[in-house]
Motif scaffolding. Sequence first.
Motif, PDB file in Angstrom:
ATOM      1  N   PHE A  90       0.770  -1.484  -0.290  1.00  0.00           N
ATOM      2  CA  PHE A  90      -0.177   0.006  -0.305  1.00  0.00           C
ATOM      3  C   PHE A  90       0.441   0.776   0.445  1.00  0.00           C
ATOM      4  CE2 PHE A  90      -3.039   3.357   1.801  1.00  0.00           C
ATOM      5  CZ  PHE A  90      -3.918   3.485   1.850  1.00  0.00           C
ATOM      6  N   ALA A  91       2.306   1.358   0.879  1.00  0.00           N
ATOM      7  CA  ALA A  91       2.570   2.609   1.122  1.00  0.00           C
ATOM      8  C   ALA A  91       3.494   2.470  -0.408  1.00  0.00           C
ATOM      9  CB  ALA A  91       3.747   2.016   1.890  1.00  0.00           C
ATOM     10  N   ASP A  92       3.789   1.394  -1.122  1.00  0.00           N
ATOM     11  CA  ASP A  92       4.799   1.629  -1.818  1.00  0.00           C
ATOM     12  C   ASP A  92       3.983   2.190  -3.759  1.00  0.00           C
ATOM     13  OD1 ASP A  92       6.607   0.305  -0.983  1.00  0.00           O
ATOM     14  OD2 ASP A  92       6.744  -1.530  -1.405  1.00  0.00           O
ATOM     15  N   GLU A  93       2.624   1.721  -3.152  1.00  0.00           N
ATOM     16  CA  GLU A  93       1.409   2.768  -4.086  1.00  0.00           C
ATOM     17  C   GLU A  93       0.759   2.865  -4.396  1.00  0.00           C
ATOM     18  OE1 GLU A  93      -0.315  -1.855  -5.543  1.00  0.00           O
ATOM     19  OE2 GLU A  93       1.470  -2.340  -5.860  1.00  0.00           O
ATOM     20  N   TRP A  94       1.138   3.514  -3.023  1.00  0.00           N
ATOM     21  CA  TRP A  94       0.069   4.636  -2.657  1.00  0.00           C
ATOM     22  C   TRP A  94       0.651   6.122  -2.301  1.00  0.00           C
ATOM     23  CZ3 TRP A  94      -5.504   5.383  -3.800  1.00  0.00           C
ATOM     24  CH2 TRP A  94      -5.790   4.676  -4.527  1.00  0.00           C
ATOM     25  N   ASP A  95       0.105   7.648  -2.843  1.00  0.00           N
ATOM     26  CA  ASP A  95       0.814   8.194  -1.394  1.00  0.00           C
ATOM     27  C   ASP A  95      -0.842   9.576  -1.539  1.00  0.00           C
ATOM     28  OD1 ASP A  95       0.140   9.563  -3.818  1.00  0.00           O
ATOM     29  OD2 ASP A  95       2.480  10.215  -4.412  1.00  0.00           O
ATOM     30  N   TYR A  96      -0.406  10.537  -0.716  1.00  0.00           N
ATOM     31  CA  TYR A  96      -1.224  11.029  -0.490  1.00  0.00           C
ATOM     32  C   TYR A  96      -2.532  11.964  -0.885  1.00  0.00           C
ATOM     33  CZ  TYR A  96      -4.474  15.230   2.192  1.00  0.00           C
ATOM     34  OH  TYR A  96      -5.424  15.314   2.111  1.00  0.00           O
ATOM     35  N   ASP A  97      -1.565  12.837  -1.950  1.00  0.00           N
ATOM     36  CA  ASP A  97      -1.998  13.217  -3.604  1.00  0.00           C
ATOM     37  C   ASP A  97      -3.559  12.100  -4.156  1.00  0.00           C
ATOM     38  OD1 ASP A  97      -0.519  15.096  -2.489  1.00  0.00           O
ATOM     39  OD2 ASP A  97       0.827  15.884  -3.671  1.00  0.00           O
ATOM     40  N   ARG A  98      -2.291  10.672  -4.403  1.00  0.00           N
ATOM     41  CA  ARG A  98      -3.154  10.442  -4.911  1.00  0.00           C
ATOM     42  C   ARG A  98      -4.725   9.663  -3.696  1.00  0.00           C
ATOM     43  NH1 ARG A  98      -1.783   3.903  -6.890  1.00  0.00           N
ATOM     44  NH2 ARG A  98      -3.357   3.528  -7.883  1.00  0.00           N
ATOM     45  N   PHE A  99      -4.541   9.980  -3.316  1.00  0.00           N
ATOM     46  CA  PHE A  99      -5.642   9.469  -1.897  1.00  0.00           C
ATOM     47  C   PHE A  99      -6.883  10.450  -2.634  1.00  0.00           C
ATOM     48  CE2 PHE A  99      -7.546   8.710   2.211  1.00  0.00           C
ATOM     49  CZ  PHE A  99      -7.766   7.555   1.901  1.00  0.00           C
ATOM     50  N   VAL A 100      -6.702  11.696  -2.583  1.00  0.00           N
ATOM     51  CA  VAL A 100      -7.204  12.753  -2.605  1.00  0.00           C
ATOM     52  C   VAL A 100      -8.012  12.933  -3.625  1.00  0.00           C
ATOM     53  CG1 VAL A 100      -7.192  15.731  -2.502  1.00  0.00           C
ATOM     54  CG2 VAL A 100      -5.950  14.389  -0.849  1.00  0.00           C
ATOM     55  N   SER A 101      -7.214  12.513  -4.764  1.00  0.00           N
ATOM     56  CA  SER A 101      -7.065  12.845  -5.681  1.00  0.00           C
ATOM     57  C   SER A 101      -8.800  11.949  -6.352  1.00  0.00           C
ATOM     58  CB  SER A 101      -6.894  12.670  -7.066  1.00  0.00           C
ATOM     59  OG  SER A 101      -6.772  12.027  -7.902  1.00  0.00           O
ATOM     60  N   VAL A 102      -8.298   9.938  -5.693  1.00  0.00           N
ATOM     61  CA  VAL A 102      -9.444   9.449  -5.778  1.00  0.00           C
ATOM     62  C   VAL A 102     -10.219   9.806  -4.865  1.00  0.00           C
ATOM     63  CG1 VAL A 102     -10.123   6.547  -5.380  1.00  0.00           C
ATOM     64  CG2 VAL A 102      -7.731   7.774  -6.824  1.00  0.00           C
ATOM     65  N   ALA A 103     -10.584  10.103  -3.783  1.00  0.00           N
ATOM     66  CA  ALA A 103     -11.290  10.548  -2.643  1.00  0.00           C
ATOM     67  C   ALA A 103     -12.668  11.544  -3.597  1.00  0.00           C
ATOM     68  CB  ALA A 103     -11.064  10.879  -1.224  1.00  0.00           C
ATOM     69  N   THR A 104     -11.930  13.067  -4.274  1.00  0.00           N
ATOM     70  CA  THR A 104     -12.418  13.761  -5.198  1.00  0.00           C
ATOM     71  C   THR A 104     -13.250  13.681  -6.443  1.00  0.00           C
ATOM     72  OG1 THR A 104     -10.617  15.148  -4.526  1.00  0.00           O
ATOM     73  CG2 THR A 104     -12.105  16.038  -6.692  1.00  0.00           C
ATOM     74  N   GLU A 105     -12.357  12.472  -6.832  1.00  0.00           N
ATOM     75  CA  GLU A 105     -13.290  11.736  -8.529  1.00  0.00           C
ATOM     76  C   GLU A 105     -14.663  11.167  -7.915  1.00  0.00           C
ATOM     77  OE1 GLU A 105     -11.626   8.838 -12.068  1.00  0.00           O
ATOM     78  OE2 GLU A 105     -10.619   9.793 -10.579  1.00  0.00           O
ATOM     79  N   LEU A 106     -14.165   9.969  -6.901  1.00  0.00           N
ATOM     80  CA  LEU A 106     -15.624   9.265  -6.621  1.00  0.00           C
ATOM     81  C   LEU A 106     -16.933   9.976  -6.002  1.00  0.00           C
ATOM     82  CD1 LEU A 106     -16.299   6.702  -5.340  1.00  0.00           C
ATOM     83  CD2 LEU A 106     -15.853   6.990  -3.294  1.00  0.00           C
ATOM     84  N   VAL A 107     -16.458  11.466  -4.664  1.00  0.00           N
ATOM     85  CA  VAL A 107     -17.549  11.851  -4.454  1.00  0.00           C
ATOM     86  C   VAL A 107     -18.092  12.563  -5.639  1.00  0.00           C
ATOM     87  CG1 VAL A 107     -17.723  13.605  -2.715  1.00  0.00           C
ATOM     88  CG2 VAL A 107     -16.120  12.306  -2.048  1.00  0.00           C
ATOM     89  N   ALA A 108     -18.190  13.365  -5.960  1.00  0.00           N
ATOM     90  CA  ALA A 108     -17.639  13.557  -7.471  1.00  0.00           C
ATOM     91  C   ALA A 108     -19.185  12.972  -8.821  1.00  0.00           C
ATOM     92  CB  ALA A 108     -16.681  14.824  -8.132  1.00  0.00           C
ATOM     93  N   ALA A 109     -18.823  11.940  -8.455  1.00  0.00           N
ATOM     94  CA  ALA A 109     -19.669  10.908  -9.662  1.00  0.00           C
ATOM     95  C   ALA A 109     -20.734  10.137  -9.033  1.00  0.00           C
ATOM     96  CB  ALA A 109     -18.406   9.529  -9.723  1.00  0.00           C
ATOM     97  N   ASN A 110     -20.902  10.604  -7.496  1.00  0.00           N
ATOM     98  CA  ASN A 110     -21.819  10.178  -7.114  1.00  0.00           C
ATOM     99  C   ASN A 110     -22.334  11.501  -6.465  1.00  0.00           C
ATOM    100  OD1 ASN A 110     -22.214   7.467  -6.051  1.00  0.00           O
ATOM    101  ND2 ASN A 110     -20.033   7.390  -5.826  1.00  0.00           N
TER     102      ASN A 110
END
Length: 303
Positions: free
Chosen positions: A72-92
Amino acid sequence: MATPHPRVYFGDRIVDVADATLGVATSSVLYGLSVYTVFPVQVDGTRRSAFRLRDHFQRMVESCKIIGMDRFADEWDYDRFVSVATELVAANAPTEDVFVRATVHVDESIAGTRVRGCHTTVSMFVYDAVPIVPQDGMRLKTSTWRRIPDDAIPSRAKVNGAYVNSVLAKQDAIDAGYDDAIFLDGNGHVCELSAANIFLVRGGTLITPDVSCDILDGINRRTLLTLAAEDGIPVVERTVDLTELYIADEVFVTGTSAGVAPVTEVDGRVVGDGIPGPIGQALRKRHAAALRTDELHGWVTEL
Ligand code: PMP
């Protein structure tokens, strides 16, 4: 838990909830080898903001580290987490406040009792922000189930499998007509609820079990400690005896899904005057405001 909204992040894209499925032979399903968090998203018209998102991400990283889910730590960083959360919430496009549950699953098939280096998949879904406990005075019962100690399954790692412990306690409390359970450790000291941290007030001092009392290091617990200290309320983190809850002036709990919720009865004994107490209620208001706007601490992230 409420129903997920229709669009879900799974793998590396946003899909319909029906298409976000894990295999029956994955370690996530077989052994509860998943780490998760639930963070709140406040919706005010077109504005959407998350509360203490960086802390939620950091706790996931730390939980994965404890469990050995190193990818998880190798593949994810905070910026990626924020951008996925943003996209997901917008999609709903929610019109009211929501919770987002983010999970890292070990999704290798039949990995056996091995975790390091295993492939992980991240899922995230949105659901209505409905509190999991009453907000106007709840009744608690001490559980006969003990909190899992740090040297068995650490509570500070928010790992799905550990929640069997919470389900056992909560189910018994509900069956006995109470709202939730209080976990004690093996020495009879107070830990937390099935999914919330606990506070008491005695003589104007705010007291809560410290982080080495087999508790989850709750993000709202930390928030309350900060807000209380800023308001000049004396704060003590220490070992708490069960009987201290019986003679407390106030008891309340904190958590993303619990909110800041007053307790009016513990094991059949009335807490204080039997109504939500002034310190807990003042902190509940301060917390509700901080969720939406917080220039002082940088706790609010626009999505
Ligand atoms: N303890 C447990 C066992 C929990 O599941 C939760 C909910 N995540 C909490 C405490 C509160 O943690 P937080 O404030 O980060 O939601």
